[in-house]
Design a protein around this motif. Sequence first.
Motif, PDB file in Angstrom:
ATOM      1  N   THR A 149      25.191 -56.049 -43.763  1.00 39.63           N
ATOM      2  CA  THR A 149      25.415 -57.356 -43.134  1.00 39.63           C
ATOM      3  C   THR A 149      24.656 -58.450 -43.872  1.00 39.63           C
ATOM      4  O   THR A 149      25.193 -59.533 -44.133  1.00 39.63           O
TER       5      THR A 149
ATOM      6  N   VAL B 290      30.568 -64.607 -40.945  1.00 36.82           N
ATOM      7  CA  VAL B 290      31.059 -63.978 -42.182  1.00 36.82           C
ATOM      8  C   VAL B 290      32.459 -63.408 -42.023  1.00 36.82           C
ATOM      9  O   VAL B 290      33.174 -63.242 -43.011  1.00 36.82           O
TER      10      VAL B 290
ATOM     11  N   ARG C  26      26.444 -59.403 -46.986  1.00 35.89           N
ATOM     12  CA  ARG C  26      27.617 -60.252 -46.742  1.00 35.89           C
ATOM     13  C   ARG C  26      27.186 -61.695 -46.465  1.00 35.89           C
ATOM     14  O   ARG C  26      27.833 -62.637 -46.915  1.00 35.89           O
TER      15      ARG C  26
END
Length: 330
Positions: free
Chosen positions: A142, A171, A145
């Motif tokens: 995460t 995102v 990203r």
Amino acid sequence: MTAITFTDIPVSEIDLSDTGFRITSPCHDIEHLSASISQYGIMVAPRVVYGQNKYIVVSGFRRIEAARYAGLSRITCRVMPAEETLDAAMAAVTENAFSRELTPAELIRATALLLRFMDPESIARNATSIFNRPLNTGYINTLARIHAMPDSVFDLLDQGKISIKACKTLVSMDAETRTEFLHLFSLIKVSSGIQMEIIAWAKEICALEKISLATLIQQSPLGDSESDGSGVAGSGLGHRDMSALGKQFKAFLVQRRFPALTAAKKQAREHINALELDSGLQLAVPENFEGLVYIIQMEFKNVDEFKTRLNRLAELAKNHDFKSLVDRKV
């Protein structure tokens, strides 16, 4: 273990433009640090790697910047071999993580730096010794990203205007919507929980009304009909309190997303105002009218005042506005 040598280096040979190992945000306020270095010197030697006839900073960017600002021509640094890039990356993270808790932006930058040399599973296994905290592979992915988002997200993270949790939601959105949300959070400052509410309500309103987020923002208290054409950012909001703007924008979304609830709250306030309660009595309705329990707070200084409050409460039971407010169907 990587061999480290302490070397007296000309400041001019240190390449501050190479920020490949930097995880801290650039800081332009170095006057105080510069003054301290001028008087006492550098307490902890910066760490650098040597290669291609120049020194690249691993940790200590601010110390070197401050030393240069102070006019020092040479400083002592801890020098690592250029081929030890993984060790240098780990050192860049650990030297910060074990001296203080990393900020959200630093955590993201640090993770992205290590992913250049390690896979997520390896980082997760060694997270405690590198980050001074556990991290799982899902969270590491995460963070990676989020790192791929526009650079503006790091400014917002550094300013506390957006949280990693909110970024995690953004995102998955299309680039245009994500950019609009980043722009929105550059104008206001609210808690992480309210950020999530704003994202959810704004998305729902845009879907229900089939409008863009940019249009919704323009119709909100953040919009300005006299904008100079550069969008909301050019609407002259800079002098206004960003926390206050956040509250106003949240209230706007609630009214737009939940018109019936907003109308019910307004009517309740009108009923309560009509009661003309004494300053020692306060009436609170159930949160969002999701229950049937009302609360009356009573303040008094002596027995006579207590009796006066009780008599006023007895009168309320006969008041039409009070009955209309309390005797409702759920």
